[in-house]
Design an enzyme around this catalytic site. Structure first.
Site, PDB file in Angstrom:
ATOM      1  N   GLU A  80      20.360  67.750  62.506  1.00  0.00           N
ATOM      2  CA  GLU A  80      19.912  66.369  62.366  1.00  0.00           C
ATOM      3  C   GLU A  80      20.441  65.537  63.525  1.00  0.00           C
ATOM      4  O   GLU A  80      20.329  64.322  63.526  1.00  0.00           O
ATOM      5  CB  GLU A  80      20.355  65.791  61.027  1.00  0.00           C
ATOM      6  CG  GLU A  80      21.842  65.819  60.776  1.00  0.00           C
ATOM      7  CD  GLU A  80      22.212  65.243  59.417  1.00  0.00           C
ATOM      8  OE1 GLU A  80      22.761  65.994  58.614  1.00  0.00           O
ATOM      9  OE2 GLU A  80      21.954  64.059  59.170  1.00  0.00           O
ATOM     10  N   CYS A 112      21.605  67.030  56.029  1.00  0.00           N
ATOM     11  CA  CYS A 112      22.566  68.145  55.925  1.00  0.00           C
ATOM     12  C   CYS A 112      22.030  69.308  55.099  1.00  0.00           C
ATOM     13  O   CYS A 112      22.724  70.312  54.923  1.00  0.00           O
ATOM     14  CB  CYS A 112      23.872  67.651  55.331  1.00  0.00           C
ATOM     15  SG  CYS A 112      24.503  66.210  56.173  1.00  0.00           S
ATOM     16  N   HIS A 234      28.617  71.056  49.948  1.00  0.00           N
ATOM     17  CA  HIS A 234      28.513  70.298  51.191  1.00  0.00           C
ATOM     18  C   HIS A 234      29.706  69.331  51.205  1.00  0.00           C
ATOM     19  O   HIS A 234      29.947  68.642  50.204  1.00  0.00           O
ATOM     20  CB  HIS A 234      27.188  69.531  51.226  1.00  0.00           C
ATOM     21  CG  HIS A 234      27.121  68.511  52.318  1.00  0.00           C
ATOM     22  ND1 HIS A 234      27.367  68.829  53.633  1.00  0.00           N
ATOM     23  CD2 HIS A 234      26.876  67.172  52.291  1.00  0.00           C
ATOM     24  CE1 HIS A 234      27.269  67.737  54.369  1.00  0.00           C
ATOM     25  NE2 HIS A 234      26.966  66.716  53.579  1.00  0.00           N
ATOM     26  N   SER A 309      21.108  63.973  52.836  1.00  0.00           N
ATOM     27  CA  SER A 309      20.695  62.607  52.510  1.00  0.00           C
ATOM     28  C   SER A 309      19.208  62.436  52.762  1.00  0.00           C
ATOM     29  O   SER A 309      18.591  63.176  53.517  1.00  0.00           O
ATOM     30  CB  SER A 309      21.467  61.613  53.380  1.00  0.00           C
ATOM     31  OG  SER A 309      22.806  61.580  52.988  1.00  0.00           O
TER      32      SER A 309
HETATM   33  N1  CAA Z   1      45.861  56.477  48.733  1.00  0.00           N
HETATM   34  C1  CAA Z   1      45.025  57.372  48.162  1.00  0.00           C
HETATM   35  N2  CAA Z   1      43.686  57.131  48.012  1.00  0.00           N
HETATM   36  C2  CAA Z   1      43.195  55.973  48.492  1.00  0.00           C
HETATM   37  C3  CAA Z   1      44.023  55.006  49.108  1.00  0.00           C
HETATM   38  C4  CAA Z   1      45.428  55.304  49.209  1.00  0.00           C
HETATM   39  N3  CAA Z   1      46.272  54.451  49.798  1.00  0.00           N
HETATM   40  N4  CAA Z   1      43.255  53.974  49.468  1.00  0.00           N
HETATM   41  C5  CAA Z   1      41.975  54.262  49.101  1.00  0.00           C
HETATM   42  N5  CAA Z   1      41.944  55.480  48.516  1.00  0.00           N
HETATM   43  C6  CAA Z   1      40.780  56.208  47.991  1.00  0.00           C
HETATM   44  C7  CAA Z   1      39.785  55.341  47.251  1.00  0.00           C
HETATM   45  O1  CAA Z   1      40.200  55.093  45.916  1.00  0.00           O
HETATM   46  C8  CAA Z   1      38.541  56.208  47.344  1.00  0.00           C
HETATM   47  O2  CAA Z   1      38.618  57.277  46.417  1.00  0.00           O
HETATM   48  P1  CAA Z   1      37.702  57.311  45.104  1.00  0.00           P
HETATM   49  O3  CAA Z   1      36.285  57.169  45.575  1.00  0.00           O
HETATM   50  O4  CAA Z   1      38.001  58.629  44.539  1.00  0.00           O
HETATM   51  O5  CAA Z   1      38.148  56.149  44.284  1.00  0.00           O
HETATM   52  C9  CAA Z   1      38.667  56.846  48.726  1.00  0.00           C
HETATM   53  O6  CAA Z   1      40.041  56.685  49.106  1.00  0.00           O
HETATM   54  C10 CAA Z   1      37.795  56.214  49.771  1.00  0.00           C
HETATM   55  O7  CAA Z   1      37.991  54.835  49.722  1.00  0.00           O
HETATM   56  P2  CAA Z   1      36.772  53.825  49.914  1.00  0.00           P
HETATM   57  O8  CAA Z   1      35.625  54.190  49.038  1.00  0.00           O
HETATM   58  O9  CAA Z   1      37.306  52.447  49.798  1.00  0.00           O
HETATM   59  O10 CAA Z   1      36.415  54.162  51.437  1.00  0.00           O
HETATM   60  P3  CAA Z   1      35.360  53.501  52.383  1.00  0.00           P
HETATM   61  O11 CAA Z   1      34.828  52.217  51.837  1.00  0.00           O
HETATM   62  O12 CAA Z   1      36.009  53.470  53.712  1.00  0.00           O
HETATM   63  O13 CAA Z   1      34.120  54.512  52.382  1.00  0.00           O
HETATM   64  C11 CAA Z   1      32.771  56.424  52.645  1.00  0.00           C
HETATM   65  C12 CAA Z   1      34.166  55.880  52.282  1.00  0.00           C
HETATM   66  C13 CAA Z   1      31.706  55.716  51.782  1.00  0.00           C
HETATM   67  C14 CAA Z   1      32.726  57.903  52.377  1.00  0.00           C
HETATM   68  C15 CAA Z   1      32.507  56.124  54.151  1.00  0.00           C
HETATM   69  O14 CAA Z   1      33.423  56.850  54.917  1.00  0.00           O
HETATM   70  C16 CAA Z   1      31.099  56.465  54.610  1.00  0.00           C
HETATM   71  O15 CAA Z   1      30.213  55.624  54.522  1.00  0.00           O
HETATM   72  N6  CAA Z   1      30.887  57.709  55.144  1.00  0.00           N
HETATM   73  C17 CAA Z   1      29.572  58.146  55.626  1.00  0.00           C
HETATM   74  C18 CAA Z   1      28.615  58.504  54.503  1.00  0.00           C
HETATM   75  C19 CAA Z   1      29.024  59.783  53.781  1.00  0.00           C
HETATM   76  O16 CAA Z   1      29.774  60.610  54.245  1.00  0.00           O
HETATM   77  N7  CAA Z   1      28.467  59.944  52.573  1.00  0.00           N
HETATM   78  C20 CAA Z   1      28.694  61.155  51.807  1.00  0.00           C
HETATM   79  C21 CAA Z   1      27.524  61.479  50.897  1.00  0.00           C
HETATM   80  S1  CAA Z   1      26.036  61.619  51.882  1.00  0.00           S
HETATM   81  C22 CAA Z   1      26.110  63.199  52.474  1.00  0.00           C
HETATM   82  O17 CAA Z   1      26.777  64.023  51.964  1.00  0.00           O
HETATM   83  C23 CAA Z   1      25.278  63.530  53.693  1.00  0.00           C
HETATM   84  C24 CAA Z   1      26.155  63.463  54.870  1.00  0.00           C
HETATM   85  O18 CAA Z   1      26.802  64.438  55.236  1.00  0.00           O
HETATM   86  C25 CAA Z   1      26.286  62.192  55.558  1.00  0.00           C
END
Ligand code: CAA
Length: 387
Positions: A80, A112, A234, A309
């Site tokens: 992709e 993916c 994945h 996705s």
């Molecule tokens: N200690 C331990 N854990 C902590 C923490 C701390 N101090 N602070 C935060 N966390 C945890 C949060 O609780 C959360 O865990 P849970 O979801 O289990 O509650 C985790 O850390 C992540 O925190 P956030 O959700 O606040 O993180 P974020 O807002 O930065 O977003 C994300 C995370 C959405 C994955 C972002 O990185 C993103 O958009 N990534 C790209 C999209 C992606 O990877 N999507 C995956 C599904 S799509 C797919 O699979 C296809 C593909 O490959 C893209």
């Protein structure tokens, strides 16, 4: 019917990497958010002298030999983050790896998920062409941008496989369930070299698709979690796979639950050290499981959840064959362990040096130790060199 499946598998990632702890400090986040919350420790950094094609050549080179070279009649290249809107990346691979001309070559795309589509297509193809072999490559650079929410889930690399009848590593079962739906959880418009994601929504869809497929799979084939030795996922970030696994864990068998969790740790070990590699992610997890688990046996069933996705998901089953622990897994570990860890400053410079819109450019390939490198662009044509 004869068994068809994965005969050889290899992984390549470039020689540079970034500690997630350092990235967290630079982004003023608690490192535990990245290390525990996302389950990522080190992220592969892709120099501008590597792209989806050169990484693929480096991965595939190690599984092609004089025994299989002339039997490969189909190259399926799943990506992709391809480099051309018209030409299949696989045609470059055919030349770089000196494969013969009587080969069909195609590129597949569905985020993916595409490598799994490639596996199922290869299986059906080989059931009609039992003397032939298929080279399947999943190669990607996960790129969201500096200081974006997706930055922590970047990475890159390439998984190459040879599929054939009577394979050494695993046979692909007929049992499978798949689903697709037009959703905007992650996409990359033609004008952009970075992906756009509705991050939290994408994790929700990933988990909902898994829940649905797992339930439908168990219902259709009258199976349950006890029929699987391990489950792999994945892994855009490894905590997401753990969340999916928890949806399937047994509630009445603590020993089985512990064994599945232990094997999941083996399956996510190397993904924790690479980051996302999009299409290849679930197959790096397979390699990580096979290389790092000590309680697998031939004929064990492994459940595979593939998600792309946009969105498409598939849950299917493979059974381990007699020689699933391959010699090249040691070399993969060495490649991952021996990478140079760079600073956040260096990572940012490298990120910004990625070739995107240039028509002519000559890259400094001397610092890249990989066998195949992307040397630049001449008259709008990409140039690849073998060290
Ligand atoms: N200690 C331990 N854990 C902590 C923490 C701390 N101090 N602070 C935060 N966390 C945890 C949060 O609780 C959360 O865990 P849970 O979801 O289990 O509650 C985790 O850390 C992540 O925190 P956030 O959700 O606040 O993180 P974020 O807002 O930065 O977003 C994300 C995370 C959405 C994955 C972002 O990185 C993103 O958009 N990534 C790209 C999209 C992606 O990877 N999507 C995956 C599904 S799509 C797919 O699979 C296809 C593909 O490959 C893209």
């Amino acid at each position: 019917m004869n068994k068809i499946g994965i005969d050889k598998i290899n992984f390549f990632t470039p020689h540079l990497a970034l500690n997630m702890k350092e990235l967290a400090e630079a982004r003023k986040e608690d490192p535990d958010k990245y290390l525990i919350g996302l389950g990522q420790e080190i992220m592969a950094v892709i120099p501008n002298t590597q792209d989806t094609i050169s990484m693929a050549a480096n991965a595939a080179d190690k599984i092609i030999n004089e025994d299989n070279r002339d039997k490969i009649k189909l190259i399926i290249f799943a990506t992709e983050s391809g480099v051309d809107n018209s030409k299949s990346a696989g045609v470059y691979i055919q030349r770089l790896l000196n494969l013969p001309p009587d080969i069909r070559v195609i590129e597949l795309k569905e985020a993916c998920y595409a490598a799994t589509a490639g596996i199922q297509l290869a299986k059906d193809y080989l059931s009609n062409h039992s003397e032939e072999q298929v080279l399947l490559i999943a190669s990607d650079i996960a790129r969201y941008g500096l200081n974006t929410p997706g930055e922590t889930t970047q990475g890159g690399g390439s998984v190459a496989m040879i599929l054939k009848e009577n394979p050494q590593i695993a046979t692909i079962s007929e049992e499978t369930k798949y689903v697709s739906q037009d959703l905007m959880d992650f996409w990359r418009p033609l004008y952009s070299d970075i992906a756009y994601a509705d991050g939290h929504y994408s994790t929700k869809v990933y988990l909902e698709f898994f829940k649905y497929l797992w339930k439908e799979f168990c219902k259709e084939y009258n199976e349950n979690i006890n029929d699987f030795k391990a489950m792999i996922f994945h892994l855009p970030f490894t905590k997401l796979g753990l969340k999916a696994l928890r949806l399937a864990l047994p509630t009445d068998n603590d020993d089985k639950k512990e064994q599945l969790l232990n094997d999941f740790e083996c399956a996510r070990l190397w993904n924790k050290q690479i980051g996302n590699l999009y299409t290849g992610s679930v197959y790096l997890s397979l390699i990580s499981l096979l290389a790092n688990s000590s309680d697998l046996h031939s004929n064990d069933a492994i459940g595979i959840y593939s998600y792309g996705s946009g969105a498409e998901g598939e849950f299917y089953k493979i059974n381990l064959a007699n020689n699933f622990k391959q010699d090249n897994f040691k070399a993969i570990k060495k490649m991952i362990d021996n990478r140079t860890i760079i600073s956040v400053d260096e990572y940012e410079k490298i990120f910004n040096s990625t070739v995107t819109t240039e028509k002519n450019i000559q890259l400094d390939i001397d610092k890249d130790p990989a066998k195949f490198v992307f040397a630049g662009i001449k008259n709008e044509q990409r140039q690849y060199t073998k060290h």
